[in-house]
Design a protein around this motif. Structure first.
Motif, PDB file in Angstrom:
ATOM      1  N   ARG A   2     -32.332 -86.009 -21.725  1.00 10.60           N
ATOM      2  CA  ARG A   2     -32.695 -86.529 -20.416  1.00 10.60           C
ATOM      3  C   ARG A   2     -33.858 -87.528 -20.518  1.00 10.60           C
ATOM      4  N   ALA A   3     -34.804 -87.235 -21.432  1.00 13.21           N
ATOM      5  CA  ALA A   3     -35.945 -88.146 -21.616  1.00 13.21           C
ATOM      6  C   ALA A   3     -35.466 -89.513 -22.096  1.00 13.21           C
ATOM      7  N   VAL A   4     -34.443 -89.515 -22.966  1.00 13.44           N
ATOM      8  CA  VAL A   4     -33.874 -90.784 -23.428  1.00 13.44           C
ATOM      9  C   VAL A   4     -33.172 -91.481 -22.251  1.00 13.44           C
ATOM     10  N   ALA A   5     -32.368 -90.712 -21.499  1.00  9.68           N
ATOM     11  CA  ALA A   5     -31.644 -91.279 -20.347  1.00  9.68           C
ATOM     12  C   ALA A   5     -32.617 -91.843 -19.322  1.00  9.68           C
ATOM     13  N   ASP A   6     -33.779 -91.181 -19.172  1.00  9.31           N
ATOM     14  CA  ASP A   6     -34.775 -91.627 -18.190  1.00  9.31           C
ATOM     15  C   ASP A   6     -35.639 -92.773 -18.717  1.00  9.31           C
ATOM     16  N   ILE A  17     -37.989 -92.661 -21.040  1.00 16.91           N
ATOM     17  CA  ILE A  17     -39.377 -92.356 -21.430  1.00 16.91           C
ATOM     18  C   ILE A  17     -39.476 -91.998 -22.914  1.00 16.91           C
ATOM     19  N   LEU A  18     -38.342 -91.946 -23.612  1.00 15.75           N
ATOM     20  CA  LEU A  18     -38.325 -91.687 -25.058  1.00 15.75           C
ATOM     21  C   LEU A  18     -37.309 -92.648 -25.674  1.00 15.75           C
ATOM     22  N   ALA A  19     -37.738 -93.342 -26.733  1.00 11.73           N
ATOM     23  CA  ALA A  19     -36.857 -94.330 -27.373  1.00 11.73           C
ATOM     24  C   ALA A  19     -35.710 -93.632 -28.088  1.00 11.73           C
ATOM     25  N   ALA A  20     -34.474 -94.144 -27.915  1.00 12.84           N
ATOM     26  CA  ALA A  20     -33.323 -93.583 -28.621  1.00 12.84           C
ATOM     27  C   ALA A  20     -33.449 -93.890 -30.116  1.00 12.84           C
ATOM     28  N   GLY A  21     -32.584 -93.240 -30.923  1.00  7.27           N
ATOM     29  CA  GLY A  21     -32.536 -93.565 -32.355  1.00  7.27           C
ATOM     30  C   GLY A  21     -33.439 -92.690 -33.167  1.00  7.27           C
TER      31      GLY A  21
END
Lengths: 196, 196
Positions: free
Chosen positions: A186-190, A192-196
Motif C-alpha cells: 500500500r505504501a508503494v501504491a500511495d 510514499i515508498l519507492a518501488a523496486g
C-alpha cells in the motif's frame, strides 16, 4: 562494591539510552525517536499484539527481552536496519563489547542472566526471540508509514529492502508478516515508498 | 473491526506517550524526560533491582505493570507528585476517563485484562504493585539528585515533601526505602535540596 551500588550504576548507564537517536521519526511533534522510548513502545506492542505470537510463546519473556534489546546502543549507537553488510558487521562487534561492559556492571550472576536474555534475542532461536524480533522490524514500518515515508526517502530505501525485513516479521508471526507485506504494498501504491 | 486493527490503534495511541513531558529532568543532554522513556527506565529498574523486592514478587508482572503504568497520561498528561491534593484528585479522575478510552480501544477481553493490571498498580494491594510504585517513586529522586536538584528548586520542593514519598518506597521495598532516605539526607547536606 555492594549489589545495590552496582545495580544503580547499571540503571544510571541504561538511562543514557534516552540520548541515542534512531533513524525513525515520530510525528507528534515530528522529531527523531530515541532508543529508550522505542524500546518502551515495543514492550507495549508485545502486550497489545500477544495473540499474534505462536501458541505457547511466553509474552512476559518477550517484554523483558524487548526492554533490554537495545541497551547496548548506550555505547554502540543505533545503526539503520538498511545499512550495508560491512557496517552491520562492525555494529555487531561493537554491540558485543558494549554488552560485556554494560551487563558487567551488574553483580556477576545477575549480569549473566540478563545478558543471556539479550543473547537469546540476538540468536533468534526461540519463539520468544523470533516474536520480539518481528515486533522490532514491524514498529519502524508502522512509524515510517505514519510519517509519510520521510525516513525512507531520507535513506533512499526502496520496497525491496523493506520487504527483506518483512521476512523476519513472517518468521516470528505469520499474521503480522502478512499484514506488514500488505502495508508495504500500500505504501508503494500511495507513492510514499519507492518501488523496486 | 478485527482484533489487529484495534490492537494497532492502541499501539499508535500509546506512542503519543513520547510527547508527554514529565517534571523530572534528564542530564545528558539536559531536557525534560518524557513519560515513554521514563516507563522504559522503570522497567529496566525492575529487572536490575529485582532482588530488593519482597521474596515471591513476580518481577515479570512488575515489568508489564510499569510498561503500562503511565499510559493514561496520553490523555491526562503528567502531574508532579508534589502537586496539591485537589489537583491530584482531578488528575485521578482524568486518568480513569483516559483508561476507559485507551484500554477500550483493544478487543474487550484483552482491554479488560490490561486495565486490571493498571488498576492493580493504582490500588497498591499486591507486592508487585507496591514494588512497582516504589520504583516509580525512587526513579525521580535518583534523577533529581543527578540533575543537581534543579527540578526540586524549580518546584520549591523541600526534604519533608520528598521524605513523604520515601514512605511509599519503604512500603514496597524496605532496603530501597532505607537507601532513598539516606539519599535525601545527603541531598540536604550537599545543599541541593531545601531542609524542612
Amino acid at each position: 562494591m555492594d549489589h545495590l551500588t552496582r545495580q544503580l550504576d547499571f540503571v544510571a548507564e541504561a538511562g543514557r539510552l534516552s540520548g541515542v537517536l534512531r533513524h525513525t521519526e515520530l510525528t507528534d511533534p515530528p522529531r527523531r525517536e530515541n532508543s529508550a522510548e522505542h524500546s518502551w513502545h515495543l514492550a507495549i506492542m508485545a502486550l497489545a499484539l500477544a495473540e499474534h505470537a505462536p501458541a505457547g510463546t511466553n509474552i512476559a519473556t518477550v517484554v523483558a527481552m524487548l526492554t533490554l534489546h537495545d541497551l547496548v546502543e548506550v555505547d554502540a549507537g543505533d545503526l539503520s536496519v538498511h545499512a550495508p553488510a560491512a557496517e552491520q558487521e562492525r555494529q555487531h562487534l561493537a554491540e558485543q563489547v558494549a554488552a560485556d561492559r554494560l551487563y558487567g556492571l551488574l553483580p556477576a550472576e545477575q549480569g549473566a542472566e540478563l545478558r543471556r536474555l539479550w543473547d537469546e534475542f540476538e540468536e533468534r532461536a526461540t519463539p520468544e526471540a523470533r516474536f520480539a524480533r518481528a515486533l522490532d522490524r514491524l514498529q519502524p514500518i508502522l512509524q515510517d508509514v505514519r510519517a509519510g515515508g520521510r525516513a525512507w526517502r531520507g535513506q533512499g530505501v526502496t520496497a525491496d529492502q523493506v520487504l527483506e525485513k518483512v521476512q523476519l516479521i513472517e518468521d516470528g508471526s505469520p499474521s503480522l508478516g502478512e499484514f506488514a507485506r500488505r502495508l508495504v504494498e500500500r505504501a508503494v501504491a500511495d507513492g510514499i515508498l519507492a518501488a523496486g
